[in-house]
Design an enzyme around this catalytic site. Structure first.
Site, PDB file in Angstrom:
ATOM      1  N   SER A   1     -20.586   1.547 -31.081  1.00 25.73           N
ATOM      2  CA  SER A   1     -21.428   1.369 -29.890  1.00 25.73           C
ATOM      3  C   SER A   1     -22.891   1.136 -30.275  1.00 25.73           C
ATOM      4  O   SER A   1     -23.594   0.370 -29.608  1.00 25.73           O
ATOM      5  CB  SER A   1     -21.288   2.544 -28.922  1.00 25.73           C
ATOM      6  OG  SER A   1     -21.733   3.742 -29.495  1.00 25.73           O
TER       7      SER A   1
ATOM      8  N   MET B   1     -19.376   6.136 -42.195  1.00 21.89           N
ATOM      9  CA  MET B   1     -19.020   7.515 -42.543  1.00 21.89           C
ATOM     10  C   MET B   1     -18.814   7.742 -44.041  1.00 21.89           C
ATOM     11  O   MET B   1     -18.076   8.638 -44.439  1.00 21.89           O
ATOM     12  CB  MET B   1     -17.778   7.938 -41.757  1.00 21.89           C
ATOM     13  CG  MET B   1     -17.965   7.881 -40.240  1.00 21.89           C
ATOM     14  SD  MET B   1     -19.397   8.815 -39.638  1.00 21.89           S
ATOM     15  CE  MET B   1     -18.762  10.476 -39.839  1.00 21.89           C
TER      16      MET B   1
ATOM     17  N   ASN C   1     -30.481   4.874 -41.654  1.00 20.60           N
ATOM     18  CA  ASN C   1     -29.314   5.505 -41.024  1.00 20.60           C
ATOM     19  C   ASN C   1     -29.736   6.189 -39.731  1.00 20.60           C
ATOM     20  O   ASN C   1     -30.858   6.688 -39.628  1.00 20.60           O
ATOM     21  CB  ASN C   1     -28.724   6.560 -41.979  1.00 20.60           C
ATOM     22  CG  ASN C   1     -27.522   7.262 -41.399  1.00 20.60           C
ATOM     23  OD1 ASN C   1     -26.617   6.620 -40.852  1.00 20.60           O
ATOM     24  ND2 ASN C   1     -27.493   8.583 -41.487  1.00 20.60           N
TER      25      ASN C   1
ATOM     26  N   HIS D   1     -28.794   9.388 -37.249  1.00 21.37           N
ATOM     27  CA  HIS D   1     -28.081  10.663 -37.276  1.00 21.37           C
ATOM     28  C   HIS D   1     -28.243  11.352 -35.924  1.00 21.37           C
ATOM     29  O   HIS D   1     -29.363  11.447 -35.411  1.00 21.37           O
ATOM     30  CB  HIS D   1     -28.636  11.556 -38.402  1.00 21.37           C
ATOM     31  CG  HIS D   1     -27.900  12.852 -38.507  1.00 21.37           C
ATOM     32  ND1 HIS D   1     -26.633  12.920 -39.058  1.00 21.37           N
ATOM     33  CD2 HIS D   1     -28.207  14.097 -38.098  1.00 21.37           C
ATOM     34  CE1 HIS D   1     -26.211  14.180 -38.981  1.00 21.37           C
ATOM     35  NE2 HIS D   1     -27.143  14.909 -38.402  1.00 21.37           N
TER      36      HIS D   1
HETATM   37  C1  GRF Z   1     -23.392   7.975 -33.837  1.00 20.36           C
HETATM   38  O1  GRF Z   1     -23.540   9.166 -33.109  1.00 20.36           O
HETATM   39  C2  GRF Z   1     -24.229   8.023 -35.088  1.00 20.36           C
HETATM   40  O2  GRF Z   1     -25.419   8.732 -34.948  1.00 20.36           O
HETATM   41  C3  GRF Z   1     -23.313   8.757 -36.029  1.00 20.36           C
HETATM   42  O3  GRF Z   1     -22.032   8.266 -35.747  1.00 20.36           O
HETATM   43  C4  GRF Z   1     -21.973   7.848 -34.385  1.00 20.36           C
HETATM   44  C5  GRF Z   1     -21.482   6.434 -34.378  1.00 20.36           C
HETATM   45  O4  GRF Z   1     -21.155   5.988 -33.101  1.00 20.36           O
HETATM   46  N1  GRF Z   1     -23.760   8.595 -37.389  1.00 20.36           N
HETATM   47  P1  GRF Z   1     -20.852   4.444 -32.863  1.00 20.36           P
HETATM   48  O5  GRF Z   1     -19.818   4.014 -33.882  1.00 20.36           O
HETATM   49  O6  GRF Z   1     -22.138   3.678 -33.023  1.00 20.36           O
HETATM   50  O7  GRF Z   1     -20.312   4.356 -31.472  1.00 20.36           O
END
Ligand code: GRF
Length: 183
Positions: free
Chosen positions: A13, A83, A100, A102
Site C-alpha cells: 500500500s 521484510m 526505510n 517504520h
Molecule cells: C508498513 O507499515 C511499513 O511501515 C512496514 O511494513 C508495512 C508495509 O505495508 N515496514 P505495505 O506493504 O506498504 O502495505
C-alpha cells in the site's frame, strides 16, 4: 531527475501511494506471489521479483539487486514493507541512498512488529519514522518522524489504520524533501 525504486515484500500500500504521486522506475519484491506485483501491473509500473532461496547466498541475491539498481541508474531505494535486513553487499553499493519507513517512533519499537509492540506496551502515542538504512535493524539516522496518538476508544485495528494513514502522508513528504520530482 532522481530515479527511485521501491522494495516491498507483501501488500504494497505504501508503494501504491508513492507510485501514484511519483514516477517509480521499478518495484522489486522478494516474494513472487506478493500483492504489490498486482498493484504494479495495474499502475503500469515495471516490476521484478525473485527470492533469496533461489540463490546460493544472500550476497549473490543482493548482487542481483545491485545489478538491477545499476542497470536502471537508481538514485534512491525506498524500502516500504521490505521484510529483509539489508546486508553488506547491497549496503556497500548503496549506503546513503536507501531509506526505510517504520511504523513506530524510532528508536521506540524497532523490528518487524512495531505497531503490535507499541499497542501491547500500552503507549499513549506511537508514530511513524523514515530513516536512512544502515547495517542495524531500524537504527539508521532519522530523516523525519511524526507522532500518532493512541485514542481512548482505539482498537488495535483503528490504531493501525491511523498509523498507515500517517505513513501515506509521510513518504511523499520525505521524497519531496529529498528532491524527488512528482509526476
Ligand atoms: C508498513 O507499515 C511499513 O511501515 C512496514 O511494513 C508495512 C508495509 O505495508 N515496514 P505495505 O506493504 O506498504 O502495505
Amino acid at each position: 531527475m532522481k530515479k527511485i525504486a521501491v522494495f516491498a515484500s507483501g501488500n504494497g500500500s505504501n508503494f501504491q501511494v508513492i507510485a501514484e504521486e511519483f514516477p517509480v522506475e521499478f518495484v522489486f519484491s522478494d516474494h513472487r506471489d506478493a500483492y504489490v506485483l498486482e498493484r504494479a501491473d495495474k499502475l503500469g509500473v515495471l516490476s521484478y521479483a525473485f527470492e533469496l532461496k533461489e540463490f546460493e547466498s544472500k550476497a549473490d541475491y543482493e548482487a542481483a539487486l545491485v545489478e538491477l539498481l545499476e542497470e536502471h541508474q537508481i538514485d534512491l531505494v525506498c524500502l516500504a514493507g521490505y521484510m529483509k535486513i539489508v546486508g553488506p553487499t547491497l549496503l556497500a553499493a548503496y549506503e546513503g541512498r536507501i531509506i526505510n519507513i517504520h511504523p513506530a517512533y524510532l528508536p521506540e519499537f524497532p523490528g518487524a512488529h512495531g505497531i503490535e509492540d507499541a499497542w501491547n506496551a500500552g503507549v499513549a502515542e506511537s508514530g511513524v519514522t523514515i530513516h536512512w538504512v544502515d547495517s542495524g535493524v531500524d537504527t539508521g539516522k532519522v530523516i523525519k518522524q511524526v507522532r500518532v496518538l493512541r485514542l481512548a476508544d482505539d482498537t488495535i485495528e483503528s490504531f493501525e489504520n491511523r498509523i498507515h494513514a500517517t505513513e501515506y502522508q509521510l513518504y511523499p513528504q520525505v521524497l519531496e524533501s529529498l528532491g524527488v520530482g512528482r509526476r
